[in-house]
Design an enzyme around this catalytic site. Structure first.
Site, PDB file in Angstrom:
ATOM      1  N   ASN A  12      39.709  44.496  41.040  1.00 17.20           N
ATOM      2  CA  ASN A  12      39.305  43.106  41.281  1.00 17.20           C
ATOM      3  C   ASN A  12      38.042  42.870  40.470  1.00 17.20           C
ATOM      4  OD1 ASN A  12      38.434  40.648  42.217  1.00 17.20           O
ATOM      5  ND2 ASN A  12      38.053  41.326  44.330  1.00 17.20           N
ATOM      6  N   TRP A  13      38.198  42.147  39.375  1.00 18.40           N
ATOM      7  CA  TRP A  13      37.051  41.944  38.487  1.00 18.40           C
ATOM      8  C   TRP A  13      36.065  40.924  39.040  1.00 18.40           C
ATOM      9  CZ3 TRP A  13      38.955  42.016  32.635  1.00 18.40           C
ATOM     10  CH2 TRP A  13      39.277  43.344  32.295  1.00 18.40           C
ATOM     11  N   GLU A 169      39.151  45.985  53.679  1.00 18.38           N
ATOM     12  CA  GLU A 169      37.879  46.095  52.978  1.00 18.38           C
ATOM     13  C   GLU A 169      36.730  45.804  53.947  1.00 18.38           C
ATOM     14  OE1 GLU A 169      38.540  45.434  48.426  1.00 18.38           O
ATOM     15  OE2 GLU A 169      37.997  43.553  49.380  1.00 18.38           O
ATOM     16  N   GLY A 235      36.487  47.139  43.152  1.00 17.27           N
ATOM     17  CA  GLY A 235      35.653  46.122  42.510  1.00 17.27           C
ATOM     18  C   GLY A 235      34.926  46.690  41.308  1.00 17.27           C
ATOM     19  N   GLY A 236      33.654  47.055  41.504  1.00 14.25           N
ATOM     20  CA  GLY A 236      32.785  47.469  40.404  1.00 14.25           C
ATOM     21  C   GLY A 236      33.392  48.512  39.482  1.00 14.25           C
TER      22      GLY A 236
END
Ligand SMILES: O=C(CO)COP(=O)(O)O
Length: 252
Positions: A12-13, A169, A235-236
């Site tokens: 997930n950018w 999450e 994510g990151g």
């Protein structure tokens, strides 16, 4: 890790990535061998501005492209919004709905998330529905209750193992470097599995349950090895090809 469910590692950018970032996806795609692609699915959910370019540049690879959110309507007077049909038209095959950052930044309710999931299906997209408790809710011992409530309210009737993926999450683990213990992840994922089976039967038993929140190459193997964890929402670490491939390697 389930015996029968093929896991998915999805990136997930978020609100990151200009066209200069397209190379990262190409590098990720190039790093997925056909052997690895047989064991795990891989996806990048990207900002809407990049979806068409990413879908084109990765079309001959195992990497799939998804959106990060959609409106519940097909079209209309909703300035700035993107419909699921638009994402599909651009080449997306899935869309994240109900991410905690949308729930917080935009006040999204379970009912809205449910409508967005139905919109995703209408457009032929897989809905990746996110749930997760805040730090204060966990500290108050309410994690299971909060996640169960979100799950019940956000998943539409008609969810199947093909059209829906669930992502747990914990909000306090997102972008913080903190992760729940394996035991805590196992407990929540077991509760989610039981609730899905009670509601959806065999479809619930086969639905992919992703864990998300500070997944890195260094902890992926342990987290992905937890019972009822069928992959990750990252994510990151999805913004760097070596990190994302390092997470996928947990399934090599
Ligand atoms: O929110 C997430 C994925 O949707 C998780 O983000 P991080 O991996 O950066 O903690």
């Amino acid at each position: 890790m389930s015996q029968t469910i093929k896991p998915l590692v999805a990136g997930n950018w978020k609100m990151n990535g200009l066209r200069s970032h397209l190379d990262v996806a190409s590098e990720i795609a190039a790093g997925i061998s056909s052997e690895l692609a047989g064991k795990v699915d891989a996806m990048i959910c990207a900002p809407a501005t990049l979806i068409q370019l990413l879908a084109q540049s990765t079309s001959a690879t195992a990497l799939r492209i998804g959106g990060e959110d959609c409106h519940s309507a097909e079209s209309g007077a909703h300035t700035g919004d993107i419909s699921a049909e638009m994402l599909a038209d651009a080449g997306a095959t899935a869309v994240i709905v109900g991410h905690s950052e949308r729930r917080t930044d935009h006040g999204e309710t379970d009912a809205l998330v449910k409508a967005k999931a139905e919109a995703a299906w209408r457009a032929g997209l897989v809905a990746i529905i996110c749930v997760g408790e805040t730090e204060s809710e966990r500290k108050a011992g309410r994690a299971v209750e909060v996640v169960s409530g979100q799950l019940a309210g956000s998943i539409p009737d008609g969810a199947t193992a093909q059209n829906t993926i669930l992502a747990y999450e914990p909000v306090w683990a997102i972008g913080t470097g903190l992760t729940p213990t394996s035991g805590d992840v196992e407990e929540i994922h077991w509760e989610m599995r039981e609730a899905l089976i009670a509601r959806l039967g065999a479809q619930g038993a086969d639905m992919r349950l992703l864990y998300g929140g500070s997944v890195k190459p260094g902890n992926a193997q342990e987290l992905m090895g937890v019972k009822n964890v069928d992959g990750a929402l990252v994510g990151g670490a999805s913004l760097k090809a070596t990190d994302f491939l390092g997470i996928l390697a947990a399934y090599a």
